[in-house]
Design an enzyme around this catalytic site. Structure first.
Site, short mmCIF file in Angstrom:
data_model
loop_
_atom_site.label_atom_id
_atom_site.label_comp_id
_atom_site.label_asym_id
_atom_site.label_seq_id
_atom_site.Cartn_x
_atom_site.Cartn_y
_atom_site.Cartn_z
N PHE A 17 0.86 -1.18 0.00
CA PHE A 17 0.00 0.00 0.00
C PHE A 17 0.90 1.23 0.00
CE2 PHE A 17 -4.59 0.78 1.40
CZ PHE A 17 -5.12 -0.22 0.61
N GLN A 54 -8.36 14.40 4.23
CA GLN A 54 -7.69 13.63 3.18
C GLN A 54 -8.51 13.53 1.90
OE1 GLN A 54 -6.79 9.15 3.57
NE2 GLN A 54 -4.80 10.14 3.48
N HIS A 63 -8.64 11.39 -1.34
CA HIS A 63 -8.11 10.14 -1.87
C HIS A 63 -7.84 10.33 -3.35
CE1 HIS A 63 -7.62 5.95 -2.92
NE2 HIS A 63 -7.71 5.61 -1.65
N LEU A 65 -15.08 4.99 -4.27
CA LEU A 65 -13.65 4.79 -4.10
C LEU A 65 -13.15 3.63 -4.96
CD1 LEU A 65 -11.17 5.62 -2.35
CD2 LEU A 65 -11.64 3.55 -1.05
N GLU A 76 -6.70 2.04 -2.99
CA GLU A 76 -5.26 2.14 -3.21
C GLU A 76 -4.68 0.76 -3.49
OE1 GLU A 76 -3.41 5.08 -0.68
OE2 GLU A 76 -2.04 3.52 0.00
N ARG A 104 -0.85 9.53 0.03
CA ARG A 104 -2.05 10.00 -0.67
C ARG A 104 -2.04 11.49 -0.98
NH1 ARG A 104 -6.67 6.36 2.35
NH2 ARG A 104 -5.98 4.45 1.31
N HIS A 110 -12.26 12.14 1.44
CA HIS A 110 -12.25 10.75 1.87
C HIS A 110 -12.20 10.56 3.38
CE1 HIS A 110 -11.46 6.48 1.57
NE2 HIS A 110 -10.27 6.58 2.13
N ARG A 148 -3.14 10.56 6.62
CA ARG A 148 -3.25 9.16 7.03
C ARG A 148 -2.71 8.24 5.94
NH1 ARG A 148 -7.13 4.84 6.21
NH2 ARG A 148 -8.40 6.16 4.88
C1 FAD Z 1 -14.79 3.92 0.74
C2 FAD Z 1 -13.83 3.83 1.88
C3 FAD Z 1 -12.81 2.89 1.89
C4 FAD Z 1 -11.92 2.77 2.95
N1 FAD Z 1 -10.95 1.81 2.92
C5 FAD Z 1 -10.11 1.70 3.97
C6 FAD Z 1 -9.11 0.67 4.00
O1 FAD Z 1 -9.00 -0.13 3.08
N2 FAD Z 1 -8.29 0.60 5.06
C7 FAD Z 1 -8.39 1.46 6.11
O2 FAD Z 1 -7.63 1.32 7.05
N3 FAD Z 1 -9.34 2.42 6.12
C8 FAD Z 1 -10.19 2.56 5.07
N4 FAD Z 1 -11.14 3.55 5.10
C9 FAD Z 1 -11.33 4.34 6.30
C10 FAD Z 1 -12.05 3.54 7.36
O3 FAD Z 1 -12.92 2.64 6.75
C11 FAD Z 1 -12.87 4.41 8.29
O4 FAD Z 1 -12.10 5.48 8.73
C12 FAD Z 1 -13.29 3.61 9.51
O5 FAD Z 1 -13.95 2.45 9.10
C13 FAD Z 1 -14.18 4.43 10.42
O6 FAD Z 1 -14.69 3.61 11.43
P1 FAD Z 1 -15.49 4.19 12.66
O7 FAD Z 1 -15.84 3.06 13.53
O8 FAD Z 1 -14.74 5.32 13.25
O9 FAD Z 1 -16.81 4.85 12.02
P2 FAD Z 1 -17.97 4.28 11.07
O10 FAD Z 1 -17.73 2.92 10.57
O11 FAD Z 1 -18.24 5.36 10.09
O12 FAD Z 1 -19.20 4.16 12.06
C14 FAD Z 1 -19.85 5.26 12.60
C15 FAD Z 1 -20.99 4.76 13.42
O13 FAD Z 1 -21.56 5.83 14.15
C16 FAD Z 1 -22.95 5.82 14.02
N5 FAD Z 1 -23.41 7.19 14.18
C17 FAD Z 1 -22.94 8.31 13.60
N6 FAD Z 1 -23.62 9.38 13.99
C18 FAD Z 1 -24.56 8.95 14.85
C19 FAD Z 1 -25.59 9.57 15.59
N7 FAD Z 1 -25.81 10.89 15.55
N8 FAD Z 1 -26.37 8.79 16.36
C20 FAD Z 1 -26.21 7.46 16.42
N9 FAD Z 1 -25.24 6.83 15.73
C21 FAD Z 1 -24.44 7.55 14.97
C22 FAD Z 1 -23.21 5.23 12.67
O14 FAD Z 1 -24.51 4.69 12.61
C23 FAD Z 1 -22.14 4.16 12.62
O15 FAD Z 1 -22.61 3.01 13.28
C24 FAD Z 1 -12.03 3.67 4.02
C25 FAD Z 1 -13.04 4.63 4.03
C26 FAD Z 1 -13.91 4.73 2.97
C27 FAD Z 1 -14.94 5.80 2.99
#
Ligand code: FAD
Ligand code: SF4
Lengths: 233, 588
Positions: B121, B242, B244, B254, B257, B288, B355, B399
């Protein structure tokens, strides 16, 4: 472009009705998906309720019934649809409002098949080894997004929603049965025995025909049946 | 009014059921804490599900590797703004936690010897800047899906209590600064509910919806960050957003990468592999921010592709159909569905796309939310944050791909462990602060006003357009100033926005109104922080200040909602056990 959308707000509507919406051709860009159209309509009439999130077919929120067939709004191209485009909630589920249905029963069955890896041996410090060939057996199973298109298209599920696990949950069960790391085969098979939980499946194949991820719950169910036969001998 | 509000009590509350929230909840449930998880969507719909490429850990299954090299790459990737104690902690924990995920059931792709598959990566090196490393553990290009589903499954097994489709509105805080729980709204019934808890963990994800074209889900509106701001807590490093390099041009989906990790590369209209000019050593696998700026520059200088010369192409066909089907099936599907392009035959049009939110709620490496006091900082008792909504800070100014999935499991677990300690020392619920509850209710009821006004949808569209135009890949003082003015104008308009739909049951319009309010607070935070930072570092590129300025700006920004005040705090350069990696010029 003409849409007929199922509307029902239990607070204000005595009964459901179909509402017509039109999108002007200048609002319809090439490559537009049904979800984009629903969002356009919603920006005009904010009372329209539907679930959606990722917009690319990975979160599984926006299962709806489109011209009579279950699918995801975000993966269905407008250009593939005959007008008027009729949009309804997925069938057989209690309706909360408009296109939003109550999925509790569906998730209940999912939880009931114990959708997690069960290993009785003590854990090594490194990963469990799995050959690429064994890992390949999970392809077509692990990708399920729990959208519910399949189970809500299944007549057996409509008639026995409380007893028949439904194609999605059974596919999930097979995902663990097929996993070379899992050690609960017998337990899982026993649990599915009996006239309802799995054997209500009459191989109608609606599930496989509608799955937006191209998965094959019907084949998974068949494979479980084969394992049961093997288990018996 | 707040007296007849229904109330529930839990030891500990997690807001968010993405990977961060679920990993923390699992730790808590397994320790027999009485834990509730609130999510505005069913847990497996959280945006972690969309992560494609993989999760970093120096397993060395493919090429030599160790956590110290991973640490170096992460610090360099962060443009030296990352905190080195947290980064060491994360990189040391990585292998153990990835193996733990595998044991929990994650169906990683496999190597011939049966071990977890790893791919190269961006920004990864062996031996502190040497040859390319292969550190990203992957399940095809659906790594987020498998991690999220597995963590949810393990939580069902551990009997975590879920509030699915409940929307968190505001934190409840007493005069002593303790966080006592959250006011939530049950989406199905439209009824508010007060959830009291001895600790609250925010794991609400990022705010990609700030920008018009983004790779994020509709629900990624940064609610937790805005809740923190409203509770008087500052947000850290919000200027670092960021972009992407490879979002589908004009649409935003997306293309991981991992596509370049598997050997894909970018070309301009002359068919030139232009990254060779910008990053002679790492080429397409540079960081990135570097690749995004390169694409932007190619297009700006007239070497873009397509009828409007407004994108570049990601070439994958030379990898062959077999590799594409095996390693990148998800992005192939996306290209077919949305672009009618078969990647085994044709390149994919891509452009830098909003992103990832590097900034967020300031925490230490135990997930505790920390705020500055006269000497140093102190914790907000009872409040934790992890994942994309938090800023711990392991990503600093940029990141590295594959480090966010790692961040959420590492700090989800760490926060879970610290909460267990907190619960031991704080056996009883504190008395709820009714004024704070009333303030949260007032916030919700603001949307009950029934006179005429502007629509929510219009505000969202305008805000996203402004952010994209005035706070994008390249920035200047003048553009940012205009941007701030425009965002503040939208903020004024917001006072006159009204809902037409005042129904209770599954009222999505009300939810969107609350989300847009949140986005607006974050837009102000982002532009204000960006305007103040007069240097270029990581994802924050100022044309008027093209160089990194460690003398003045090797520090974290802190934005407070009240008075739009900015403060700063030092970067932690001291790791836990190894020597500091001092800032160096960053070349790839
Ligand atoms: C398309 C894409 C591809 C990616 N690929 C990678 C990768 O290959 N490798 C990597 O390391 N990272 C990757 N990332 C980044 C990574 O996936 C995310 O940063 C990470 O998954 C975020 O996880 P999280 O648990 O913080 O939040 P999220 O998974 O976004 O979860 C947020 C949670 O909060 C809840 N929530 C939000 N607001 C409220 C509210 N007001 N009330 C109640 N619930 C709420 C939502 O319902 C959800 O359950 C990618 C991101 C994207 C967008
Ligand atoms: S099997 Fe297919 S249709 Fe059924 S829930 Fe899974 S993804 Fe949806």
């Amino acid at each position: 472009m003409k849409f007929l959308i199922y509307r029902y707000d239990p607070e204000s509507d005595k009964k459901p009705f179909m509402q017509t919406f039109e999108l002007h051709s200048k609002d319809v860009q090439p490559g537009m998906m049904l979800r984009d159209a629903l969002l356009k309509i919603k920006s005009r009439d904010e009372t329209l309720a539907f679930r959606h999130s990722c917009g690319e077919g990975v979160c599984g929120s926006d299962a709806i019934n489109i011209n009579g067939k279950n699918g995801l709004g975000c993966l269905t191209a407008l250009s593939s649809l005959k007008e008027p485009i009729e949009v309804r909630p997925v069938p057989g589920m209690p309706i909360i409002r408009d296109l939003v249905v109550d999925m509790s029963q569906f998730f209940h069955h999912y939880r009931a098949v114990k959708p997690w890896l069960i290993v009785h041996d003590s854990e090594p410090e490194v990963e469990y080894l799995q050959s690429p060939e064994d890992r390949d057996k999970l392809d077509g199973l692990y990708e399920c997004i729990l959208c519910g298109c399949c189970s809500t298209a299944c007549p057996s599920f409509w008639w026995n929603p409380d007893k028949f696990r439904g194609p999605a949950a059974l596919l999930q069960s097979y995902r663990f049965l097929a996993d070379s790391r899992d050690q609960a085969t017998e337990e899982r098979l026993e649990d599915l025995d009996g006239p309802y939980r799995m054997f209500r499946c009459h191989t109608i194949m609606n599930c496989t025909n509608v799955c937006p991820k191209g998965l094959n719950p019907s084949a998974a169910i068949n494979n479980i049946k084969k394992l049961m036969v093997k288990d018996m001998v | 009014m707040s007296m007849d509000l229904p109330r529930r009590q839990f030891d500990t509350l997690v807001i968010g059921a993405g990977g961060g929230g679920l990993r923390a909840a699992l730790q808590l449930a397994q320790a027999d804490a009485n834990v509730a998880v609130v999510s505005k969507v069913f847990p497996t719909r959280s945006h972690t599900v969309a992560a494609q490429g993989g999760i970093n850990a120096a397993l060395a299954n493919v090429l030599p590797d160790n956590w110290h090299w991973h640490m170096y790459d992460t610090i360099k990737g962060s443009d030296y703004l990352g905190d080195q104690d947290a980064i060491e902690y994360m990189c040391r924990a990585a292998s153990h936690l990835v193996v733990e995920l595998e044991h929990a059931g994650v169906p990683f792709s496999r190597l011939d010897n049966g071990k977890i598959y790893q791919r190269p990566f961006g920004g990864q090196s062996q031996n502190f800047g040497g040859e390319q490393a292969a550190r990203t553990c992957a399940a095809a290009d659906r790594t987020g899906h498998v991690i999220l589903h597995t963590l949810y499954q393990q939580n069902i097994r551990a009997k975590t209590h879920f509030f699915d489709e409940y929307f968190a509105i505001d934190l409840i805080r007493d005069d002593n600064g303790f966080i006592l729980g959250v006011l939530v709204l049950e989406i199905e019934t439209g009824e508010p509910l007060l959830i009291e808890a001895k600790t609250t963990l925010l794991a609400t994800g990022g705010a990609g919806q700030l920008f018009r074209t983004n790779t994020n889900a509709h629900i990624n509106t940064g609610d937790g960050l805005a809740m923190a701001l409203r509770a008087g807590i500052p947000l850290q490093d919000m200027e670092f957003f960021q972009f992407h390099p490879t979002g589908v041009a004009g649409r935003g989906m997306l293309i991981t990468e991992g596509a370049r990790g598997e050997g894909g590369y970018l070309i301009n209209k002359d068919g030139e592999r232009f990254m060779e000019r910008y990053a002679p050593h790492a080429k397409d696998l540079a960081s990135r921010d570097v690749v995004s700026r390169a694409i932007f520059t190619e297009v700006k200088e007239g070497r873009g592709c397509g009828p409007d010369a407004d994108y570049v192409l990601l070439k994958l066909d030379h990898l062959g159909k077999e590799v594409l089907d095996k390693r990148l099936p998800g992005i192939c599907e996306t290209s077919r569905t949305f672009l009618h392009i078969e990647p085994a035959e044709e390149p994919i049009p891509v452009y830098p796309t909003a992103h990832y939110t590097m900034g967020g709620i300031p925490t230490n490496r135990f997930g505790q939310v920390v705020v500055p006091v006269e000497q140093g900082e102190e914790c907000i008792p009872g409040l934790y944050a992890v994942g994309e909504c938090a800023c711990v800070s392991v990503h600093g100014a940029n990141r590295l791909g594959g480090n966010s999935l790692l961040d959420i499991v590492v700090f989800g677990r760490a926060a879970g462990n610290d909460i267990i300690q907190f619960l031991k020392n704080n056996r009883y619920h504190r008395k709820i602060d009714e004024n704070s509850v009333q303030a949260a209710l007032d916030h919700l009821h603001r949307w009950d006003k029934k006179d005429e006004g502007e629509s929510v949808a219009g505000i969202r569209t305008d805000l996203q357009a402004v952010m994209e135009e005035y706070c994008g890949v390249f920035r200047t003082e003048e553009i940012l100033k205009q941007g701030l003015e425009k965002v503040l104008e939208i903020e004024k308009r917001m006072e006159h926005v009204r809902l037409k739909d005042h129904s209770k049951i599954f009222n999505t319009a009300r939810i969107e109104a609350l989300e847009v309010e949140n986005l607006l607070d974050l837009a102000v935070a982002t532009v204000t922080s960006a305007l103040a930072r007069q240097e270029s570092r990581g994802a924050h590129s100022r044309i008027d200040y093209p160089d990194r300025n460690d003398k003045q700006w090797l520090k974290h920004s802190l934005f407070f909602k009240e008075g739009r005040r900015l403060d700063y705090k030092p970067v932690t350069l001291q790791p836990l056990s190894v020597e500091t990696f001092p800032p160096k010029p960053r070349v790839y």
